[in-house]
Design a protein around this motif. Structure first.
Motif, PDB file in Angstrom:
ATOM      1  N   ALA A   1     -12.143   8.825  -3.782  1.00 47.60           N
ATOM      2  CA  ALA A   1     -12.273   7.558  -4.493  1.00 47.60           C
ATOM      3  C   ALA A   1     -11.189   7.394  -5.549  1.00 47.60           C
ATOM      4  O   ALA A   1     -10.603   6.310  -5.706  1.00 47.60           O
ATOM      5  N   GLU A   2     -10.909   8.459  -6.283  1.00 51.04           N
ATOM      6  CA  GLU A   2      -9.876   8.417  -7.308  1.00 51.04           C
ATOM      7  C   GLU A   2      -8.521   8.112  -6.684  1.00 51.04           C
ATOM      8  O   GLU A   2      -7.758   7.291  -7.210  1.00 51.04           O
ATOM      9  N   ARG A   3      -8.214   8.749  -5.587  1.00 52.30           N
ATOM     10  CA  ARG A   3      -6.943   8.507  -4.912  1.00 52.30           C
ATOM     11  C   ARG A   3      -6.830   7.065  -4.429  1.00 52.30           C
ATOM     12  O   ARG A   3      -5.838   6.381  -4.699  1.00 52.30           O
ATOM     13  N   LEU A   4      -7.851   6.599  -3.718  1.00 57.30           N
ATOM     14  CA  LEU A   4      -7.773   5.271  -3.116  1.00 57.30           C
ATOM     15  C   LEU A   4      -7.810   4.164  -4.162  1.00 57.30           C
ATOM     16  O   LEU A   4      -7.309   3.065  -3.926  1.00 57.30           O
ATOM     17  N   SER A   5      -8.396   4.448  -5.324  1.00 59.95           N
ATOM     18  CA  SER A   5      -8.440   3.439  -6.382  1.00 59.95           C
ATOM     19  C   SER A   5      -7.066   3.152  -6.958  1.00 59.95           C
ATOM     20  O   SER A   5      -6.861   2.115  -7.607  1.00 59.95           O
ATOM     21  N   LYS A   6      -6.119   4.052  -6.736  1.00 54.86           N
ATOM     22  CA  LYS A   6      -4.761   3.880  -7.247  1.00 54.86           C
ATOM     23  C   LYS A   6      -3.848   3.216  -6.224  1.00 54.86           C
ATOM     24  O   LYS A   6      -2.669   2.989  -6.506  1.00 54.86           O
ATOM     25  N   GLU A   7      -4.375   2.931  -5.054  1.00 48.72           N
ATOM     26  CA  GLU A   7      -3.595   2.296  -3.997  1.00 48.72           C
ATOM     27  C   GLU A   7      -4.037   0.839  -3.848  1.00 48.72           C
ATOM     28  O   GLU A   7      -4.799   0.321  -4.662  1.00 48.72           O
TER      29      GLU A   7
ATOM     30  N   LYS B   1     -15.534   3.168  -7.287  1.00 46.75           N
ATOM     31  CA  LYS B   1     -14.276   3.481  -7.964  1.00 46.75           C
ATOM     32  C   LYS B   1     -13.223   2.416  -7.688  1.00 46.75           C
ATOM     33  O   LYS B   1     -12.396   2.092  -8.558  1.00 46.75           O
ATOM     34  N   CYS B   2     -13.232   1.870  -6.480  1.00 45.12           N
ATOM     35  CA  CYS B   2     -12.240   0.855  -6.107  1.00 45.12           C
ATOM     36  C   CYS B   2     -12.642  -0.542  -6.567  1.00 45.12           C
ATOM     37  O   CYS B   2     -11.923  -1.516  -6.304  1.00 45.12           O
ATOM     38  N   ASP B   3     -13.813  -0.644  -7.214  1.00 46.95           N
ATOM     39  CA  ASP B   3     -14.294  -1.922  -7.734  1.00 46.95           C
ATOM     40  C   ASP B   3     -14.319  -2.972  -6.633  1.00 46.95           C
ATOM     41  O   ASP B   3     -13.858  -4.102  -6.819  1.00 46.95           O
ATOM     42  N   CYS B   4     -14.854  -2.569  -5.493  1.00 49.54           N
ATOM     43  CA  CYS B   4     -14.932  -3.483  -4.350  1.00 49.54           C
ATOM     44  C   CYS B   4     -16.048  -4.496  -4.583  1.00 49.54           C
ATOM     45  O   CYS B   4     -17.186  -4.124  -4.913  1.00 49.54           O
ATOM     46  N   ALA B   5     -15.733  -5.755  -4.425  1.00 44.17           N
ATOM     47  CA  ALA B   5     -16.683  -6.825  -4.745  1.00 44.17           C
ATOM     48  C   ALA B   5     -17.911  -6.793  -3.837  1.00 44.17           C
ATOM     49  O   ALA B   5     -19.035  -7.024  -4.283  1.00 44.17           O
TER      50      ALA B   5
ATOM     51  N   ALA C   1       0.846  -1.185   0.000  1.00 44.09           N
ATOM     52  CA  ALA C   1       0.000   0.000   0.000  1.00 44.09           C
ATOM     53  C   ALA C   1       0.879   1.232   0.000  1.00 44.09           C
ATOM     54  O   ALA C   1       2.097   1.127   0.016  1.00 44.09           O
ATOM     55  N   THR C   2       0.246   2.392  -0.038  1.00 42.07           N
ATOM     56  CA  THR C   2       1.000   3.629  -0.076  1.00 42.07           C
ATOM     57  C   THR C   2       0.514   4.576   0.999  1.00 42.07           C
ATOM     58  O   THR C   2      -0.688   4.810   1.122  1.00 42.07           O
ATOM     59  N   VAL C   3       1.426   5.116   1.795  1.00 41.34           N
ATOM     60  CA  VAL C   3       1.130   6.136   2.779  1.00 41.34           C
ATOM     61  C   VAL C   3       2.087   7.284   2.537  1.00 41.34           C
ATOM     62  O   VAL C   3       3.299   7.111   2.582  1.00 41.34           O
ATOM     63  N   ASN C   4       1.517   8.471   2.216  1.00 40.12           N
ATOM     64  CA  ASN C   4       2.342   9.644   1.923  1.00 40.12           C
ATOM     65  C   ASN C   4       3.361   9.362   0.818  1.00 40.12           C
ATOM     66  O   ASN C   4       4.494   9.841   0.860  1.00 40.12           O
TER      67      ASN C   4
END
Length: 243
Positions: free
Chosen positions: A57-63, A87-91, A5-8
């Motif tokens: 949503a856009e940000r979290l979809s890239k993580e 956006k995150c395509d959560c099932a 994952a990504t933090v900062n």
């Protein structure tokens, strides 16, 4: 290792025995913009709030893809969470957890911040008192239930997050909640006297260690993703009247 994952901007691993909670404050509402106290009353996302939800949503979809998305049962949080889930395509569908709802602030609900000291002095005192076990009084029959003390808010909020963490070890999950809840969680865990300002649409990352039964904050009040959208500079600050 389960994932990265990504933090900062820094890559890291979500390891077995650790749950990563991405704690999000909902987007701006009509009452946020007008300085009106929401508590557990409903207030819709305004135009800026919807744009903030989209930016989150856009940000979290890239993580790292979350295993699940949880939300308070109040619509401003649910709408934000649903935008993220899409956006995150959560099932799975957004999982609603009533214990994540905003603090019940008794007779203060529905008032503008600037008028509560004069109109509701006892409730005002209870809200801003350093005596954290004071419940906020309710004087109107149409308000269901009594106001919560800060201690009660801390207890239910942290307990809800620990329950979510225990179900998602080695995974990242997203939790959408409210300014009062985020403030309570931060102060209860860190023992700090203040959480500072908490902005609408902010992203806050926490780790919970199953072995140590300990929370660690990885980021707090991150609004880098809102640069093109903007946010209320006053944020949520439960330490002062300037909300």
């Amino acid at each position: 290792m389960v994932g990265v994952a990504t933090v900062n901007g820094d890559a890291h691993e979500v390891s077995y025995g650790v749950a990563e909670i991405v704690l999000v404050r909902h987007g701006e509402t009509t009452w946020n913009a007008s300085g009106r106290i929401q508590g557990q009353l409903e207030s819709e996302l305004n135009e800026i709030g919807w744009k903030q939800a989209e930016a989150i949503a856009e940000r979290l979809s890239k993580e790292l893809k979350p295993r699940a998305i949880y939300s308070s049962d109040l619509m401003r949080a649910k709408n934000t969470a649903e935008m993220i889930a899409k956006k995150c395509d959560c099932a799975s569908e957004v999982i609603v957890v009533p214990e994540l709802k905003e603090r019940h602030v008794g007779s203060l609900q529905g008032y503008v911040w600037g008028e509560i000291q004069e109109k509701e002095p006892e409730a005002y005192y209870a809200f801003f008192s350093s005596q954290n076990d004071l419940e906020i009084p309710v004087y109107f029959s149409f308000l269901v239930g009594g106001g919560e003390s800060f201690d009660q808010l801390c207890e239910r909020s942290v307990a809800a997050l620990e329950k979510i963490a225990s179900k998602n070890m080695g995974e990242r999950v997203i939790v959408v909640s409210h300014g009062g809840v985020l403030r309570a969680v931060y102060m209860a865990i860190t023992k700090e006297p203040s959480a500072g300002k908490i902005m609408n649409g902010s992203v806050n990352v926490m780790h919970f260690s199953e072995k140590e039964k300990k929370w660690v904050f990885k980021s707090w009040n991150d609004v880098a993703h809102l640069g093109d959208v903007g946010f209320l500079q006053r944020g949520f600050d439960g330490d002062s009247l300037h909300q």
